[in-house]
Design an enzyme around this catalytic site. Structure first.
Site, mmCIF file in Angstrom:
data_model
loop_
_atom_site.group_PDB
_atom_site.id
_atom_site.type_symbol
_atom_site.label_atom_id
_atom_site.label_comp_id
_atom_site.label_asym_id
_atom_site.label_seq_id
_atom_site.Cartn_x
_atom_site.Cartn_y
_atom_site.Cartn_z
ATOM 1 N N CYS A 1 45.469 97.784 84.027
ATOM 2 C CA CYS A 1 44.696 96.546 83.993
ATOM 3 C C CYS A 1 45.488 95.286 84.263
ATOM 4 C CB CYS A 1 43.927 96.448 82.688
ATOM 5 S SG CYS A 1 42.506 97.546 82.723
ATOM 6 N N THR B 1 33.040 96.849 81.848
ATOM 7 C CA THR B 1 33.438 95.814 80.892
ATOM 8 C C THR B 1 32.213 95.085 80.367
ATOM 9 O OG1 THR B 1 35.693 95.463 81.718
ATOM 10 C CG2 THR B 1 34.594 93.563 80.743
ATOM 11 N N ASN C 1 41.770 106.494 79.144
ATOM 12 C CA ASN C 1 42.181 106.178 80.506
ATOM 13 C C ASN C 1 43.634 106.529 80.805
ATOM 14 O OD1 ASN C 1 42.293 104.042 78.495
ATOM 15 N ND2 ASN C 1 43.115 102.701 80.093
ATOM 16 N N HIS D 1 33.162 102.511 89.588
ATOM 17 C CA HIS D 1 34.394 102.695 90.373
ATOM 18 C C HIS D 1 35.336 103.723 89.765
ATOM 19 C CE1 HIS D 1 37.688 100.322 88.297
ATOM 20 N NE2 HIS D 1 36.645 99.989 87.573
#
Lengths: 388, 388
Positions: free
Chosen positions: B329, B79, B157, B207
């Site tokens: 998210c 981000t 994603n 990650h």
């Protein structure tokens, strides 16, 4: 990488640069580097467990500084926390106001301030006295109606001087300004209470109190207007996006829990060790000068100028000791410290300064060895430069 | 926190939300959580060792994506990397230009873009086809002289669709724009070469490929103008201040090294597992629909809509499986996915979607169990809603 290189492991008196992790903190992290890998935003047990761990850590941080859990925003560093507090306050309050900071702030406060000054904000930089404390009359003059933000550090990284934050916050609030406190060097070392300080925003750094590098937090008092400076998926109450660094956040929480438990005893122990170190050095080195404010100093920080030799030359002659000359932020630089300059120290005295910073794993034995080594190296250097 | 709660450890098919750490990555980190605690900026052996470890990690990341080590800037997350690339490009190039992104970007790209749009930048959002690929004719029309930045993700994603980045970069460069690629879901999963892609800026996330949360990086091609968005002590070539997160950076480097070694074999293995999962589900569930672009998809991602039942209801009926409905998210939200909407899927099909994402530790056995559990739950739900 092999830790047992030829350079060995010198005595570490550089805790203000960064602290070792407490082994208990490492233990607390490990489950979150192994099985506990869920994304706190995921709606399944892996996610729920990670989310709960983050919440628990948040509560520990809040408890350490007298805040509410919802007032803690995790960041990737104290630098980011300072940037969020300063840029975020400026962004949310609009353009054209006045900003105030001290002359001895860390670059992560001074540089965002300078950046805003470049955008047209007025910036007042408060002078400090010979001990490194902000001059309150100057502050009272600078902080006026139209001031948006006052940012002053709680404890200085180089000399350890503790600032009169409550008085500064009083001035800030009377002027309608927000009070930000960079407490990166203070949290975990001295008692920090956001209410007693009058802080609206307060920064802390994991790697200054036995948690890892790469995690920090900013306290944002309920109701304090703040804009995000990065944008994404709404984490941390919309103020700091990005998947939470669960292992480091857990570590920060554990470090806070331990600090709260052990603070009083550790402060006394460190003060005694620091005083012992100072006594040993003063006894061996006539003309040794202590830099800072003795009666308002972090318990583990000793900044001293050795007569007749530059700090970096002296340190180079004592490879069995790891310590620092100026601020540790730039490797290989021998430029004079801005902090010591702002305190009005002569260039010679500033260049002769060493920062010896002690911490949780420092022993009396290490302090004695360090003092002997420094004294011997100082004596040898004097002999070379002043042959009999 | 006890990992063996009553909820147990379901089969983890949520690798696109976050990956477990590879145990080899954890091993590589551990020395930097124990003895290797120096500040990379410190001029003593503790600092030198940490500095060397960061440099070694930087080289591993660079090698994985065909970059030079000096082109890798470490950040606290993908981000932050996306924010730095987008806001930093806008800031350095001045105001008033045009920005282009796709309709299916992650919030950490879409939101900085929206923020800049709020500051007066023109923003063109490229539509995607039913498979989730950017429509090149629309891109050719949108990307014109005066365009400052084009930002399109390499792999999505939610559906795993891989974008025609090289073609988009060609359009960007012809227009004088910089090309940013959010490769957070791609790096470590498919070959990524910054030259082949034509990327000027490229984001990656620890990650998502077996390193911890809390570390990312942005590739900045030599000569690409970029302004910092945070300010401090000049780390990372002046682009990202803050003491380096040494353990996480070492982890990212080790994850990159492993990914490079094992990528080809792992891609083939995952593709086979994913296809097996899809075959099992299709055989048991008439009318099962696959969302995405079968011939340009991440090897481990399967997004499927189950006829007649919302995805979250189906998942709730299969507690032995950890997977995701929309983007991971935001916890607890059952809102339709913006990605699937942008692909033109009906609201019903989007609500019926599950994202099953596989990774390095997924086994054939797990895939079989997951398929059977989902099929059984789907059958049971059908029986309830359509009693015989």
């Amino acid at each position: 990488m092999n830790m047992d290189t030829k350079t060995g492991n010198p005595i570490y008196l550089d805790y203000n640069a960064t602290t070792p992790l407490d082994p208990r903190v490492v233990e607390a992290m490990l489950p979150w580097l192994r099985g506990g890998y869920g994304n706190p935003s995921s709606d399944h047990p892996y996610g729920h467990r990670a989310r709960a761990a983050v919440a628990e850590a948040r509560a520990h941080i809040a408890a350490l500084i007298g805040a509410k859990a919802g007032e803690i925003i995790f960041t990737g560093s104290a630098t980011e926390a300072n940037n969020l507090a300063i840029l975020g306050t400026a962004r949310v309050r609009g353009k054209g106001g006045k900003l105030v900071c001290s002359a001895i702030e860390h670059p992560s406060v001074a540089q965002p301030m300078q950046h805003l000054a470049g955008e047209g904000w007025q910036l007042a930089v408060l002078p400090v006295d010979a001990g490194g404390q902000v001059l309150l009359p100057a502050a009272a003059q600078a902080i006026s109606t139209g001031t948006t933000l006052v940012s002053v550090m709680l404890a200085n990284n180089e000399v350890g001087t503790i600032q009169p934050i409550a008085a500064l916050a009083g001035l800030a609030h009377a002027a309608g300004a927000a009070m930000h406190v960079d407490a990166a060097q203070a949290v975990g070392k001295i008692p920090v209470d956001v209410d007693a300080l009058g802080a609206d925003l307060l920064t802390l750094a994991g790697h200054k109190f036995y948690a890892p590098k790469g995690v920090g937090a900013v306290f944002v008092r309920s109701g304090t207007p703040l804009a995000a400076i990065q944008f994404g998926a709404g984490h941390e109450g919309g103020l700091r996006p990005g998947t939470e660094n669960v292992p480091h956040i857990v570590a920060l929480g554990e470090a806070a829990r331990l600090a709260k438990l052990e603070l009083e005893a550790e402060m006394a122990r460190l003060r005694q060790l620091r005083d012992t170190l100072q006594r040993h050095l003063a006894a061996a080195i006539p003309g040794l000068l202590v830099n800072g404010q003795a009666d308002a100093c972090l318990p583990g920080t000793l900044n001293v100028s050795f007569p007749g030799i530059e700090g970096w030359r002296l340190l180079a002659a004592v490879p069995e000791l790891a310590a620092s000359t100026g601020s540790a932020c730039h490797a290989g630089q021998h430029a004079a410290s801005g902090v010591l300059g702002a305190m009005g120290l002569s260039a010679g005295r500033a260049a002769a300064a060493l920062r010896l910073s002690l911490g949780r794993f420092t022993t009396l034995d290490e302090v004695g060895t360090a003092a002997r080594a420094l004294s011997a190296a100082w004596g040898a250097a004097r002999t070379v430069s002043n042959p009999a």
